[in-house]
Design an enzyme around this catalytic site. Structure first.
Site, mmCIF file in Angstrom:
data_model
loop_
_atom_site.group_PDB
_atom_site.id
_atom_site.type_symbol
_atom_site.label_atom_id
_atom_site.label_comp_id
_atom_site.label_asym_id
_atom_site.label_seq_id
_atom_site.Cartn_x
_atom_site.Cartn_y
_atom_site.Cartn_z
ATOM 1 N N ARG A 63 30.781 -66.308 11.068
ATOM 2 C CA ARG A 63 30.072 -65.696 12.187
ATOM 3 C C ARG A 63 29.055 -64.660 11.470
ATOM 4 O O ARG A 63 27.845 -64.457 12.009
ATOM 5 C CB ARG A 63 30.693 -65.162 13.287
ATOM 6 C CG ARG A 63 31.565 -66.072 13.981
ATOM 7 C CD ARG A 63 32.363 -65.393 14.861
ATOM 8 N NE ARG A 63 31.494 -64.699 16.039
ATOM 9 C CZ ARG A 63 31.442 -65.065 17.305
ATOM 10 N NH1 ARG A 63 32.235 -65.824 17.832
ATOM 11 N NH2 ARG A 63 30.632 -64.236 18.346
ATOM 12 N N ASP A 105 28.873 -70.647 14.662
ATOM 13 C CA ASP A 105 29.868 -70.210 15.874
ATOM 14 C C ASP A 105 30.472 -71.316 16.302
ATOM 15 O O ASP A 105 29.730 -72.172 16.695
ATOM 16 C CB ASP A 105 28.548 -69.519 16.725
ATOM 17 C CG ASP A 105 29.133 -69.224 18.258
ATOM 18 O OD1 ASP A 105 30.711 -69.496 18.419
ATOM 19 O OD2 ASP A 105 28.832 -68.512 18.801
ATOM 20 N N ASP A 197 52.284 -74.840 4.231
ATOM 21 C CA ASP A 197 53.601 -74.061 4.323
ATOM 22 C C ASP A 197 53.399 -73.491 2.963
ATOM 23 O O ASP A 197 53.954 -74.109 1.938
ATOM 24 C CB ASP A 197 54.695 -74.589 4.559
ATOM 25 C CG ASP A 197 56.097 -73.634 4.833
ATOM 26 O OD1 ASP A 197 56.024 -72.996 3.943
ATOM 27 O OD2 ASP A 197 56.708 -73.857 5.604
ATOM 28 N N HIS A 198 52.796 -72.154 2.479
ATOM 29 C CA HIS A 198 53.025 -71.601 1.359
ATOM 30 C C HIS A 198 54.038 -71.384 0.557
ATOM 31 O O HIS A 198 54.088 -71.689 -0.719
ATOM 32 C CB HIS A 198 52.068 -70.485 1.092
ATOM 33 C CG HIS A 198 52.967 -69.229 1.638
ATOM 34 N ND1 HIS A 198 53.538 -68.677 2.729
ATOM 35 C CD2 HIS A 198 53.450 -68.357 0.956
ATOM 36 C CE1 HIS A 198 54.026 -67.428 2.667
ATOM 37 N NE2 HIS A 198 53.982 -67.337 1.471
ATOM 38 N N ASP A 255 57.736 -66.986 12.780
ATOM 39 C CA ASP A 255 56.949 -66.219 11.609
ATOM 40 C C ASP A 255 57.407 -67.005 10.299
ATOM 41 O O ASP A 255 56.889 -67.410 9.310
ATOM 42 C CB ASP A 255 56.869 -64.825 11.711
ATOM 43 C CG ASP A 255 55.871 -64.570 10.401
ATOM 44 O OD1 ASP A 255 54.875 -64.860 10.269
ATOM 45 O OD2 ASP A 255 56.340 -63.743 9.623
ATOM 46 N N HIS A 260 59.194 -71.624 6.974
ATOM 47 C CA HIS A 260 59.419 -71.396 5.503
ATOM 48 C C HIS A 260 61.097 -71.612 5.184
ATOM 49 O O HIS A 260 61.305 -72.224 4.352
ATOM 50 C CB HIS A 260 59.229 -69.831 4.910
ATOM 51 C CG HIS A 260 57.604 -69.672 5.459
ATOM 52 N ND1 HIS A 260 56.683 -70.412 5.153
ATOM 53 C CD2 HIS A 260 57.243 -68.540 5.576
ATOM 54 C CE1 HIS A 260 55.594 -69.637 5.454
ATOM 55 N NE2 HIS A 260 55.781 -68.732 5.739
ATOM 56 N N LYS A 359 62.430 -58.330 8.147
ATOM 57 C CA LYS A 359 61.407 -57.191 7.497
ATOM 58 C C LYS A 359 62.209 -55.938 7.538
ATOM 59 O O LYS A 359 63.120 -55.671 8.040
ATOM 60 C CB LYS A 359 60.007 -57.223 8.405
ATOM 61 C CG LYS A 359 59.165 -58.588 8.429
ATOM 62 C CD LYS A 359 57.875 -58.076 8.880
ATOM 63 C CE LYS A 359 57.123 -59.406 8.778
ATOM 64 N NZ LYS A 359 56.643 -60.091 7.563
HETATM 65 C C1 BG6 Z 1 54.157 -65.214 5.767
HETATM 66 C C2 BG6 Z 1 54.431 -64.533 6.986
HETATM 67 O O1 BG6 Z 1 53.871 -66.607 6.135
HETATM 68 O O2 BG6 Z 1 54.803 -65.234 4.787
HETATM 69 C C3 BG6 Z 1 54.530 -63.076 6.683
HETATM 70 O O3 BG6 Z 1 53.446 -64.583 8.036
HETATM 71 C C4 BG6 Z 1 55.439 -62.860 5.475
HETATM 72 O O4 BG6 Z 1 55.063 -62.180 7.819
HETATM 73 C C5 BG6 Z 1 55.005 -63.924 4.159
HETATM 74 O O5 BG6 Z 1 55.407 -61.605 5.033
HETATM 75 C C6 BG6 Z 1 56.046 -63.853 3.586
HETATM 76 O O6 BG6 Z 1 55.417 -64.787 2.078
HETATM 77 P P1 BG6 Z 1 56.089 -64.143 0.849
HETATM 78 O O7 BG6 Z 1 55.437 -65.235 -0.066
HETATM 79 O O8 BG6 Z 1 55.947 -62.984 0.409
HETATM 80 O O9 BG6 Z 1 57.719 -64.434 0.653
#
Ligand code: BG6
Length: 499
Positions: A63, A105, A197-198, A255, A260, A359
């Site tokens: 934007r 937008d 999903d990283h 989360d 994960h 956390k």
């Molecule tokens: C993310 C979450 O997907 O993964 C975060 O939203 C979390 O809350 C993070 O901190 C953790 O990723 P990594 O790669 O640091 O273990």
């Protein structure tokens, strides 16, 4: 390469991208945090390694009224701050020249018409077919309207291929995920949707699938008759930070667990003596997810939820979750989650999987521990013989260790010793580099397929409902600690403890 050809490659067991078509990379959310931290650095590193298409048009949307020059400055700054390789001045101009900015937008129909013309103009200018990769790095509420509007305005109507990359969260419960998927699949086929999903992009996680095959040593010990339990941990030292707006509604369960942690369970349980094709990996992961025994009754006996209280980490006093900015006064959100899972399949039958994440714990660590049965007799146990462990460390280091028993100096007792195999981390690609490379090449192995996502939500749903109805105690734990004592009890009941 079209999908049929890609599928054929997948069937033959190709697990890396070898050909890259010329394409347009349309990035929604180009001025956002994720773009700066992850996407530009990933594209740059892929570019330097010759892993991007010969002709690439990147259209960044946002934007903010940036000019092309301002946009290029933002990318340069992102590379300076976040790239694992510092920008090479000789290559930077040509890299940046691929990027254009488009003021957009998402709720304006005209924006889509203009975007279509903008993309087509660039395609004609640099002479590339209309292969389009759409990356939605936007608020979850925008994913559906953007996809639908792109369709209505013909942006996704291409002669070349089209693909969609979506970030998590994919829905906030089973019904919303199903709804979202139903809408997205009206525009894209399942094999055109790449759900990020990283964790699946992390090199050590990608290693899991092939860890056993080339290592007869590991093959011989990774035997279900020898394994007593599996422990998967993703612990963090950070608190909620500035993300309470999102996190207070999501909690650790949405989360970290639904995506994960369950992906780590699938990747760990995947273990197979033979090379699997992409399709077979997907099918096996789905079957594993399907085999996880539902937790519907007496949930508190299998699941522990917690929330951090004020505490100390490395000498620093830290506030409790309830004192953090943006957390609702009556919040009973979970910042910690642990559970015991059983996989009702032949291989993992009766071997518990324990998973935990939280956390504000004492250290940042993501690891998988395979614990073996301790076959020592009473006398040996007295002398200190403990069970062997195979530890797969994913973060912050990438290593595999084996815990063995060694006689101590007195020669009367045993002490555990670790043999560690680690990788040189200096030149490791970032998770996002691996994932973008795969999505640009059309390889979906390390993305979350719908069957996995839906089954994960199905497993989570009764637990979510129990949380929402406040049927489970919310255990407090001190910031900087190892988490609630109740999570230790979960293993103690079975004669184990967390490693
Ligand atoms: C993310 C979450 O997907 O993964 C975060 O939203 C979390 O809350 C993070 O901190 C953790 O990723 P990594 O790669 O640091 O273990």
């Amino acid at each position: 390469m079209d999908h049929k050809e890609r599928e054929q490659l997948d069937v033959n067991g190709i697990d890396s991208v070898e050909m890259m078509d010329d394409m347009t990379f349309v990035l929604f959310g180009a001025s956002g945090d994720l773009a700066k931290r992850k996407i530009y650095p990933a594209l740059y590193n892929l570019y330097i390694e010759g892993k991007t298409p010969e002709k690439l048009s990147v259209v960044g949307l946002g934007r903010k009224p940036y000019t092309k020059e301002v946009f290029h400055d933002i990318i340069k700054e992102s590379l300076e701050t976040f790239s694992r390789r510092k920008a090479d001045p000789d290559k930077l101009e040509a890299f940046l020249d691929q990027f254009r900015y488009f003021i957009f937008d998402a709720m304006e129909a005209q924006s889509y018409q203009d975007l279509k013309a903008f993309i087509e103009e660039r395609e004609a200018e640099i002479g590339i077919p209309d292969n389009r990769l759409f990356y939605l790095s936007v608020a979850p509420t925008l994913v559906e309207p953007i996809t639908e509007s792109m369709n209505e305005n013909g942006i996704t109507n291409t002669e070349g291929w089209k693909r969609l990359i979506v970030e998590k969260p994919f829905g906030s419960d089973l019904a919303s995920a199903q709804h979202l998927n139903e809408r997205l699949t009206q525009v894209f086929n399942e094999d055109e949707i790449f759900r990020i999903d990283h964790y699946l992009g992390k090199p050590m996680v990608q290693n899991l699938e092939s860890l056993i095959r080339p290592n007869p040593i590991l093959k011989s010990i990774w035997n279900h008759e020898l394994i007593s339990n599996v422990q998967i941990t993703a612990s963090e030292t950070v608190g909620v930070g500035t993300r309470a707006g999102y996190y207070d509604k999501s909690g650790a369960i949405r989360d970290m667990v639904q995506n994960h942690l369950l992906q780590l369970v699938m990747m760990t349980a995947l273990h197979h003596p033979e090379k699997l094709s992409a399709k077979e990996i997907e099918e096996r992961k789905t079957a594993i997810m399907q085999s996880i025994r539902p937790v519907t009754d007496n949930i508190e006996q299998h699941v522990v939820r917690g929330q951090y209280e004020a505490g100390k980490l490395d000498g620093e006093a830290l506030p409790g979750y309830m004192e953090e900015d943006g957390v609702a006064e009556d919040s009973n959100n979970d910042t910690y989650f642990a559970a015991r899972l059983y996989l009702d399949n032949e291989y993992w039958k009766d071997i518990p999987f324990y998973i935990r994440t939280g956390k504000r714990l004492s250290k940042k660590s993501t690891q998988i521990v395979i614990e073996f049965k301790n076959e020592a007799d009473e006398a040996e146990v007295q002398q200190g013989v403990v069970s062997n462990l195979l530890v797969i460390e994913i973060n912050p280091n990438e290593s595999i260790s084996l815990r063995v028993n060694m006689k101590d100096d007195s020669n009367e007792h045993f002490e555990p010793a670790y043999v560690t195999f680690s990788k040189n981390l200096d030149d490791q690609p970032e998770a996002y580099e691996n994932l973008l490379n795969d999505a640009m090449g059309g390889l979906s192995t390390y993305f979350a397929h719908w069957s996995e996502v839906e089954l994960s939500w199905k497993w989570i749903q009764p637990i979510l409902e129990a949380f929402e109805a406040d049927q489970l105690p919310l255990h407090g734990y001190k910031a900087g600690s190892q988490g609630p004592a109740a999570a230790d009890d979960l293993l103690k009941e079975d004669g184990f403890n967390w490693w």
